[in-house]
Design an enzyme around this catalytic site. Structure first.
Site, PDB file in Angstrom:
ATOM      1  N   ASP A 114     -37.890  12.368   8.152  1.00  0.00           N
ATOM      2  CA  ASP A 114     -36.534  12.725   7.768  1.00  0.00           C
ATOM      3  C   ASP A 114     -36.522  14.251   7.665  1.00  0.00           C
ATOM      4  OD1 ASP A 114     -33.864  12.512   6.698  1.00  0.00           O
ATOM      5  OD2 ASP A 114     -34.722  12.834   4.714  1.00  0.00           O
ATOM      6  N   ASP A 119     -33.692  16.482   5.689  1.00  0.00           N
ATOM      7  CA  ASP A 119     -33.198  16.995   4.409  1.00  0.00           C
ATOM      8  C   ASP A 119     -34.063  16.505   3.254  1.00  0.00           C
ATOM      9  OD1 ASP A 119     -31.038  18.164   5.760  1.00  0.00           O
ATOM     10  OD2 ASP A 119     -29.866  16.324   5.620  1.00  0.00           O
TER      11      ASP A 119
END
Length: 221
Positions: free
Chosen positions: A7, A9
């Site tokens: 991922d 963020d």
């Protein structure tokens, strides 16, 4: 372990705060409350879905076009914030970890719900570490649906059982857990402890630690 899927963020960059500030501006404009706790719950979702959620307390009814316009306004604010990112702003320990993966020829991918993922990576100067970048524009279903992680593994031509995936959001972790992949949760939220490997922060990650946990998990299964 043949591949690691990230991922973006909150895993590679501290952009969660930028999302919060961007949504907060829209919420204040529309006169609805928005807190950091709400921001945490909405991580991993696309901006139109986020707008629908934060506007629920409003006495005003919004048509799809108005929601789209507010989602674009949020994105404009967010783009302004991410332009402040520069090489060296990646979260602690992550560039060293990416170097370890590269040295061992372990393939890597980004699986981010943000359509601005490539811009963030370019500003951080780490785009070259990734073989594949999958973002919201490449999928039809958002996290917690596992589509984005499955697509990343497919693009890497990696068996799902030979992949590790790293998340910091509840929706993202649920998405990984819906696949045969090894899950890594990073952060202090209690739900992250349900990951196969739990780390309090990015400083704790290393290829040795991940590989050991991955191998032990394979033995148990």
């Amino acid at each position: 372990m043949k591949a690691v899927i990230f991922d973006l963020d909150g895993v590679l960059a501290d952009t969660v705060e930028f999302h919060y500030l961007s949504i907060k501006k829209v919420a204040e404009r529309e006169g609805v409350p928005f807190t950091r706790e709400m921001n945490q719950q909405l991580q991993g979702m696309n901006r139109k879905h986020i707008m629908k959620e934060i506007l629920k307390p409003s006495s005003k009814s919004y048509c799809d076009n108005e929601i789209d316009q507010l989602a674009e306004l949020k994105n404009k604010y967010y783009i302004d914030y991410i332009q402040t990112l520069a090489p060296g702003d990646a979260l602690p320990g992550m560039v060293d970890f990416l170097e370890e993966l590269k040295s061992k020829k372990i393939r890597t991918a980004i699986a981010s719900s943000s359509s601005n993922a490539r811009t963030v990576l370019e500003n951080l100067g780490i785009t070259g570490y990734f073989d594949i970048i999958i973002n919201a524009k490449d999928i039809t279903r958002m996290k917690p649906d596992p589509e984005i992680f499955l697509k990343a593994a497919d693009e890497l031509e990696a068996d799902y059982r030979e992949c590790a995936a790293i998340e910091d959001s509840e929706a993202g972790l649920k998405a990984i857990k819906a696949t045969p992949m090894f899950s890594v949760g990073i952060g202090e939220e209690p739900f992250l402890k349900h990951a196969d490997l739990y780390l309090k922060n990015t400083k704790e990650i290393s290829l040795e630690r991940l590989s050991t946990a991955f191998i032990n998990s394979m033995k148990r299964n």
